[in-house]
Design an enzyme around this catalytic site. Sequence first.
Site, short mmCIF file in Angstrom:
data_model
loop_
_atom_site.label_atom_id
_atom_site.label_comp_id
_atom_site.label_asym_id
_atom_site.label_seq_id
_atom_site.Cartn_x
_atom_site.Cartn_y
_atom_site.Cartn_z
N HIS A 3 -11.67 -14.65 1.76
CA HIS A 3 -12.88 -13.87 1.48
C HIS A 3 -13.96 -14.77 0.88
O HIS A 3 -15.15 -14.61 1.18
CB HIS A 3 -12.56 -12.73 0.52
CG HIS A 3 -11.55 -11.77 1.05
ND1 HIS A 3 -11.05 -10.71 0.33
CD2 HIS A 3 -10.92 -11.70 2.25
CE1 HIS A 3 -10.17 -10.04 1.05
NE2 HIS A 3 -10.07 -10.63 2.22
N HIS B 268 0.86 -1.19 0.00
CA HIS B 268 0.00 0.00 0.00
C HIS B 268 0.90 1.23 0.00
O HIS B 268 1.98 1.21 0.58
CB HIS B 268 -0.84 0.09 1.27
CG HIS B 268 -1.74 -1.06 1.51
ND1 HIS B 268 -1.37 -2.17 2.21
CD2 HIS B 268 -3.04 -1.26 1.15
CE1 HIS B 268 -2.39 -3.01 2.27
NE2 HIS B 268 -3.40 -2.48 1.64
N ASP C 118 -7.20 -14.95 7.73
CA ASP C 118 -5.91 -14.79 7.04
C ASP C 118 -4.87 -15.82 7.47
O ASP C 118 -3.73 -15.49 7.79
CB ASP C 118 -5.36 -13.37 7.27
CG ASP C 118 -6.04 -12.34 6.39
OD1 ASP C 118 -6.52 -12.71 5.30
OD2 ASP C 118 -6.08 -11.16 6.78
N GLU D 133 -10.66 -6.54 -5.69
CA GLU D 133 -10.62 -7.72 -4.80
C GLU D 133 -11.93 -7.84 -4.03
O GLU D 133 -12.24 -7.01 -3.17
CB GLU D 133 -9.44 -7.56 -3.83
CG GLU D 133 -9.34 -8.68 -2.82
CD GLU D 133 -8.08 -8.57 -1.95
OE1 GLU D 133 -7.14 -7.84 -2.31
OE2 GLU D 133 -8.05 -9.24 -0.90
N GLU E 64 -9.49 -13.72 -3.13
CA GLU E 64 -8.72 -14.18 -1.96
C GLU E 64 -9.45 -15.36 -1.32
O GLU E 64 -10.67 -15.30 -1.08
CB GLU E 64 -8.55 -13.03 -0.96
CG GLU E 64 -7.89 -13.51 0.32
CD GLU E 64 -7.44 -12.36 1.23
OE1 GLU E 64 -6.93 -11.35 0.72
OE2 GLU E 64 -7.61 -12.50 2.45
N ASP F 160 2.31 1.85 3.35
CA ASP F 160 3.30 0.91 3.91
C ASP F 160 4.71 1.48 3.70
O ASP F 160 5.66 1.10 4.40
CB ASP F 160 3.23 -0.46 3.22
CG ASP F 160 1.85 -1.13 3.37
OD1 ASP F 160 1.14 -0.79 4.33
OD2 ASP F 160 1.51 -1.98 2.52
C1 GLT Z 1 -5.97 -5.95 3.92
C2 GLT Z 1 -6.95 -6.96 3.40
C3 GLT Z 1 -6.51 -7.65 2.18
C4 GLT Z 1 -6.26 -6.74 1.01
C5 GLT Z 1 -5.15 -5.82 1.22
C6 GLT Z 1 -5.07 -4.84 0.07
S1 GLT Z 1 -5.07 -5.09 2.74
O1 GLT Z 1 -5.03 -6.56 4.74
O2 GLT Z 1 -7.24 -7.92 4.43
O3 GLT Z 1 -7.34 -8.71 1.79
O4 GLT Z 1 -5.84 -7.54 -0.06
O5 GLT Z 1 -5.54 -3.60 0.36
MN MN Z 2 -6.18 -9.71 0.01
#
Ligand code: GLT
Ligand code: MN
Length: 387
Positions: free
Chosen positions: A222, A56, A259, A183, A219, A59
């Site tokens: 997600h 980012h 995560d 995303e 992801e 960052d």
């Molecule tokens: C954040 C989120 C991620 C995103 C990132 C990009 S930041 O940590 O959980 O899934 O990909 O902004």
């Molecule tokens: Mn992500």
Amino acid sequence: MSDKYTPKKTDKFAFGIWCIQNRGRDPFGDVTRPERSVRECLEGLAKRNVYAFEFHDNDIIPFGASAAERDRCIRELRKLMDDLGIKATVITTNLFYHPIFKDGAFTSTDPAIRAFATQKVMQCLDVGHEVGAEVYVFWGGREGTEVDASKDPITANGYFRDAVNFLCEYVLDNGYNIKFSIEPKPNEPRGDLYLPTVGSVLAFIQTLDHPEMVGTNPEVAHIKMAGLNVYHEFAQALDAGKLLDVHLNDQKPLRYDQDLTFASENLKEAFFLVKLLVDHNYDRTIGFDAHPYRTEADPWDFVERNMRNYLILKEKVQRFNEDREVQDLLREIHGVHPEWVGAFTKYSKDAAQRLKQAQFDVEALTNRRLPYERLDQLLTEILLGVR
Ligand code: GLT
Ligand code: MN
């Protein structure tokens, strides 16, 4: 010590720098790990043959930095990248941390905040161009609601569309070689987020002025938060020619955003995701977006394990694809009635006529053998290492 699961640059692995910098804070507890400088993070990644990192704007460049400070940060970063031989393939803007974004960035109800967010992205795109990033990720962490009475979703989608259209023009106007990637995520940190799934993103892209400049980076976590099939969601993006990056991790289904390390939770699901990418020659970076457990003192076992799991699964995919019995079963399942293969993929009056008149042995078709117990067991045994 290295073995055949030791990553090489050519594996094209990447990590979000935020994953390495993650300090283990959660909504109920403070940090558990010390701060790590960008240099320390990139050195650790480069040492382990990681090909690229994602980051980012904030960052690297502090929020509200002066132009001189920004230039110095970029200069230092580029030098570090050169020295370490690590690339920055993906860049993104932090549009969720600062409280100005508490009710959204592109979809804020305040046009000045929407403008501020768009300005922040333009500045980030300049940075992306300077470091050679090819993909700009838009993760709409604050783009959503708790109170649906506050905004109409069609209006909010319109705000989002205006921003992406404007930013595509900005990229074209400046001759940047950057594509946008949206995303999807169903919720968290908002009660509900807009564009929650791959399908929503793909449909939204078709409404943009430059759909060819926009794709998606699903992801794993997600998708599982939404209770959907990881293999199918990634496949949908790949089939549409829209898979611009992947965010690999893991997650217990239908819970808060965990995560976890890739393949730490559901090996079979992870296997199929790797199989998809291998079978269909996905050749972009393999990005990991996960966090070390907050009980870890440093991120390095975590980093190594994500890549190692991918490479082990890649070998399992090869084993599955070459397994005689598996292939015989698949041939049996798919290879029946060759006379119908492709018979109606292309329309003609003749083909329609033939199809209308065709006779089918409904009973035989109904009763054909589908040895899926055996097929799934073969995969299980490959994954468990006894085959
Ligand atoms: C954040 C989120 C991620 C995103 C990132 C990009 S930041 O940590 O959980 O899934 O990909 O902004
Ligand atoms: Mn992500």
